[in-house]
Structures are given as structure tokens and as C-alpha cells.
Design a protein around this motif. Structure first.
Motif, short mmCIF file in Angstrom:
data_model
loop_
_atom_site.label_atom_id
_atom_site.label_comp_id
_atom_site.label_asym_id
_atom_site.label_seq_id
_atom_site.Cartn_x
_atom_site.Cartn_y
_atom_site.Cartn_z
N PHE A 188 -8.91 2.03 2.78
CA PHE A 188 -8.08 0.82 2.78
C PHE A 188 -7.97 0.32 4.20
O PHE A 188 -7.63 1.07 5.12
CB PHE A 188 -6.69 1.12 2.20
CG PHE A 188 -5.81 -0.09 2.07
CD1 PHE A 188 -5.85 -0.89 0.94
CD2 PHE A 188 -4.93 -0.44 3.09
CE1 PHE A 188 -5.03 -2.01 0.82
CE2 PHE A 188 -4.11 -1.55 2.99
CZ PHE A 188 -4.17 -2.34 1.84
N ALA A 232 -8.25 -9.67 -3.93
CA ALA A 232 -7.62 -9.08 -2.75
C ALA A 232 -6.18 -9.59 -2.67
O ALA A 232 -5.53 -9.84 -3.68
CB ALA A 232 -8.42 -9.46 -1.51
N LYS A 287 -13.40 -7.20 -4.76
CA LYS A 287 -13.30 -5.85 -4.26
C LYS A 287 -13.95 -4.89 -5.26
O LYS A 287 -13.46 -4.73 -6.38
CB LYS A 287 -11.82 -5.51 -4.05
CG LYS A 287 -11.59 -4.29 -3.20
CD LYS A 287 -10.13 -4.04 -2.83
CE LYS A 287 -9.13 -5.01 -3.36
NZ LYS A 287 -7.76 -4.63 -3.00
N ASP A 297 -4.08 -7.24 -5.74
CA ASP A 297 -4.69 -6.57 -6.89
C ASP A 297 -4.66 -7.39 -8.17
O ASP A 297 -4.61 -6.84 -9.26
CB ASP A 297 -4.04 -5.19 -7.13
CG ASP A 297 -4.22 -4.28 -5.94
OD1 ASP A 297 -5.28 -4.37 -5.29
OD2 ASP A 297 -3.31 -3.50 -5.64
N HIS A 342 0.85 -1.20 0.00
CA HIS A 342 0.00 0.00 0.00
C HIS A 342 0.87 1.24 0.00
O HIS A 342 1.93 1.27 0.65
CB HIS A 342 -0.94 0.00 1.21
CG HIS A 342 -2.00 1.05 1.13
ND1 HIS A 342 -3.00 1.03 0.19
CD2 HIS A 342 -2.20 2.16 1.87
CE1 HIS A 342 -3.79 2.07 0.36
NE2 HIS A 342 -3.31 2.78 1.37
N SER A 385 -12.60 -1.80 -8.00
CA SER A 385 -11.22 -2.09 -8.43
C SER A 385 -11.18 -2.30 -9.94
O SER A 385 -12.19 -2.59 -10.58
CB SER A 385 -10.67 -3.31 -7.70
OG SER A 385 -11.45 -4.45 -8.00
N ASP A 407 -8.96 -5.37 3.08
CA ASP A 407 -8.47 -5.46 1.70
C ASP A 407 -7.53 -6.64 1.51
O ASP A 407 -7.14 -6.95 0.39
CB ASP A 407 -7.76 -4.16 1.31
CG ASP A 407 -8.74 -3.04 1.04
OD1 ASP A 407 -9.07 -2.82 -0.13
OD2 ASP A 407 -9.20 -2.40 2.01
#
Length: 391
Positions: A183, A226, A362, A212, A147, A365, A165
Motif C-alpha cells: 500500500f 482508488a 487497482k 475502494d 488504511h 482488488s 493507492d
């Protein structure tokens, strides 16, 4: 022997004995060390002193017996039965994990012998950098390598309707949040290492923490985007929910008062969904069984059938209702099986009617690739959306 400071002597008499090397019984050729007063199988003479195992993050050391003042009696982290510390076992000196010899060495592909005992054990690479800590030594501000912003330790007012997340399960204490964007990470998810070995993966390559990427988890078969662990060899991906659930040791479930243990072979009926299990989380104190999928069910969930959060409920105590039904599909519902319920509106629904097909995607996204030339944004489909061009 490569694992003992004294020499062993062949015992010519065939007598029943318990091997001090592996803790199992024997009744044929045995070897003894008169200095230490131990007796072992012939094969146990060559037990390696130190091994690396997929069942544990640290090296495991073999010992013929533990001093009771140094080590309390524990359950084997593989079979969950008690380890007799008066006989040989493998243990972790860093976190008190202990294993039966026969359990940790049952699969030859699950461990490696450490030949050079003087070789320094590589530290587990952390996913976080601690920026600030409180007086108790707890990290209150961290930087996670997945992150862009710093994360603060909760509580965060208004954040509890969001999901983690990392694992996509509802946020619960303790957790970290980002003050600059939406987040969240459970503390347990944030502290998972960058690289990890797991016992339930066949490759000898370790798994690396990624995020991601849309993927199918090779354990629960849910699609998610995730955090996941990806094999550095075959690129198989496993979601954080399964990695955490399969980590050896006891697990707690909010719907059961006793700790649960995972058994790779168990024929029983899941308390949540009622189907027969082949492997399951089981309670050693009572007849309570859960599938992996049921063990990882979100405790709360949202659905358009109700304006409030729905809570996972383990039994229906509405005695006034003769017929129980699902408010989404309007079919009958077994009151003894788990379901989602809103106590305010008295809404009740099947678990999978609420979660639907993609509970761990998610929203908002970006997903690239597949059959479309442009990036796609993941959204909940409304009634006026057109049908999928593929299906």
C-alpha cells in the motif's frame, strides 16, 4: 457600509475612477471615504467582509488595500492575472491566496456570506493522525483513516514500480508506504482532507473522501477503484487526479519547465495529443497547452510489449528513422506527439495503446455488485481467459 468602519459620501461629479472596493473601473455614481481616501462603486458599499468560497478551503476576507510590507503582489487564483493590491480584493490570511472581487463573486452559487464574523471557523478535518515526526517537523509515521496499518515516510527500496493507492499514478517522492502490505500513498494524496469543497462541482454539498469503490470520474471519465471524493448530495465522484489538478494555483509538469495554470475557456491545440482544447492547462510564458487527460498521464507505465518500464516521452529525436510507428498496433505514429518509449529496447508506442481502456484500476482488488452474485477480483486478462459474459 457593512464592510467599512467609516461612512461614505456621495460624489456628485461624474469622473472616471478605479474602484477601491473591487479594483475595476467606473465612470458614474461613486462614493468616497475622505478619512481613508478611497472611492468605490455604489454596489461595492455592500461587499461582504467575509465569505466562504468553493475556490478555497479557508474563509476569504475583503480588504480595500494591502500594506505592501504585509502582503506581496500575487496572481488571482481564479483567472491567474495579477491582483493590484492597491485596490480591493479577497484574500486568505492563512495561506496568502488572493482573488479579484469580480472573479470570486462571479458565480453566486460558489460562495456564502459569513454573517456572524465572531463565529469560529471549523478546522479542516485531516485524513491522517501523526504518530512520529523528525527534527524538521515532517511526519514520518502516520495513521490514515482509509488504511488499517500505520504508514511510514519513504524511501522504500523496491516500491517504486508500484502505483499510489490514492491517485493510481506511479510512486514518486515524497510518499508513504505500509510495511505490512502493498500500500502506497503520495504525501500530497495522504494529506488531502476528509471533507472538501471544489469549485467545479455544482452541488452546494461538500465532497467526502472515499476509497475502494469502482466509479466513473465525472471529470476525466476514467473508471477507477482508488480514492475519490464523493458528493454528499448527488453522490457524484471525482478522482484524486482531477481534484488535485483542479485545485487553484500553479501546477508543474515533468515535461515542461514553467508552471501551468488551468483555464476553463481556452481554444488551442494540446501539445501532447494534438487535438483542439476547450479548457486546458496553459503556460503563461510560452505556447504550451495540455488537456486534463494529458496532464495526468502516468510518467511511467508497464505493457507486455516490453519487459522494462516504459517512459512518457514528449518528442521523438530518432532522426535516423524515416517512418515512426507504434510497436503495439503497428500503425504510424506522429513523432511530435507524446508516446511511451523504452530506451533500452527502442520500443515506442502510442499513449493509449499502452494505457488501454482501464489504466487506473487497482489489480487484485475485489469488486462486488453489478450482474454477478459473487465478488469479482480485478485482473489483467490473458489470452487464454474466456470472453466477458456481458460483452
Amino acid at each position: 457600509s457593512t464592510n467599512h468602519e467609516h461612512s461614505f459620501t456621495l460624489l456628485l461629479r461624474q469622473v472616471p475612477f478605479t474602484c477601491d472596493g473591487c479594483g475595476t473601473e467606473g465612470n458614474h455614481v461613486a462614493y468616497t471615504c475622505c478619512t481613508c481616501n478611497i472611492i468605490i462603486h455604489k454596489n461595492c458599499i455592500s461587499l461582504p467582509r467575509i465569505i466562504k468560497s468553493k475556490w478555497h478551503d479557508h474563509r476569504l476576507l475583503h480588504t480595500y488595500f494591502h500594506h505592501i510590507e504585509d502582503f506581496r503582489v500575487l496572481n488571482c487564483l481564479i483567472c491567474h492575472d495579477e491582483v493590484n493590491t492597491e485596490h480591493g480584493s479577497y484574500y486568505c490570511s492563512k495561506c496568502n491566496g488572493i482573488f479579484h472581487v469580480k472573479c470570486v463573486m462571479k458565480d453566486k452559487d460558489s460562495y456564502e456570506i459569513v454573517e456572524n464574523e465572531d463565529e469560529i471557523e471549523m478546522p479542516i478535518e485531516s485524513s491522517i493522525i501523526i504518530i512520529e515526526s523528525n527534527d524538521a517537523g515532517e511526519a514520518t509515521k502516520i495513521k490514515h483513516f482509509r488504511h488499517m496499518h500505520n504508514l511510514m515516510l519513504g524511501p522504500f527500496v523496491g516500491g517504486y514500480e508500484n502505483s499510489c493507492d490514492g491517485c493510481m499514478l506511479p510512486i514518486s517522492d515524497p510518499f508513504y508506504y505500509c510495511s505490512e502490505c502493498v500500500f502506497f500513498l503520495h504525501k500530497a494524496c495522504a494529506e488531502l482532507p476528509k471533507i472538501k469543497n471544489v469549485w467545479h462541482h455544482d452541488c452546494k454539498e461538500p465532497l467526502a473522501l472515499i476509497s475502494d469503490k469502482a466509479f466513473y470520474c465525472q471529470r476525466c471519465w476514467y473508471i477507477s477503484n482508488a480514492f475519490a471524493y464523493e458528493c454528499c448530495g448527488c453522490e457524484e465522484k471525482i478522482c484524486l487526479r482531477c481534484v488535485i489538478a483542479f485545485t487553484p494555483g500553479a501546477r508543474t509538469c515533468l515535461k515542461h519547465e514553467h508552471p501551468l495554470f488551468y483555464y476553463t475557456k481556452h481554444n488551442g491545440k494540446c501539445n501532447a495529443c494534438g487535438t483542439i482544447t476547450q479548457a486546458a492547462f496553459c503556460c503563461k510564458d510560452c505556447n504550451f497547452v495540455l488537456h486534463l487527460e494529458c496532464f495526468s498521464l502516468p510518467i511511467t507505465a508497464r505493457h507486455k510489449c516490453d519487459e522494462h518500464l516504459l517512459s512518457l516521452t514528449d518528442h521523438d529525436d530518432n532522426s535516423y528513422s524515416e517512418h515512426h510507428h507504434c510497436d503495439i498496433c503497428e500503425e504510424s505514429r506522429d513523432p511530435n506527439r507524446w508516446f511511451y518509449n523504452c530506451s533500452t529496447c527502442d520500443t515506442s508506442a502510442h499513449v493509449y495503446c499502452v494505457l488501454e481502456q482501464y489504466p487506473f484500476l487497482k489489480l487484485r482488488s475485489i469488486h462486488e455488485g453489478n450482474y454477478h452474485p459473487h465478488p469479482l477480483t480485478i485482473v489483467k486478462k490473458n489470452y487464454y481467459y474466456p470472453d466477458c459474459d456481458e460483452c
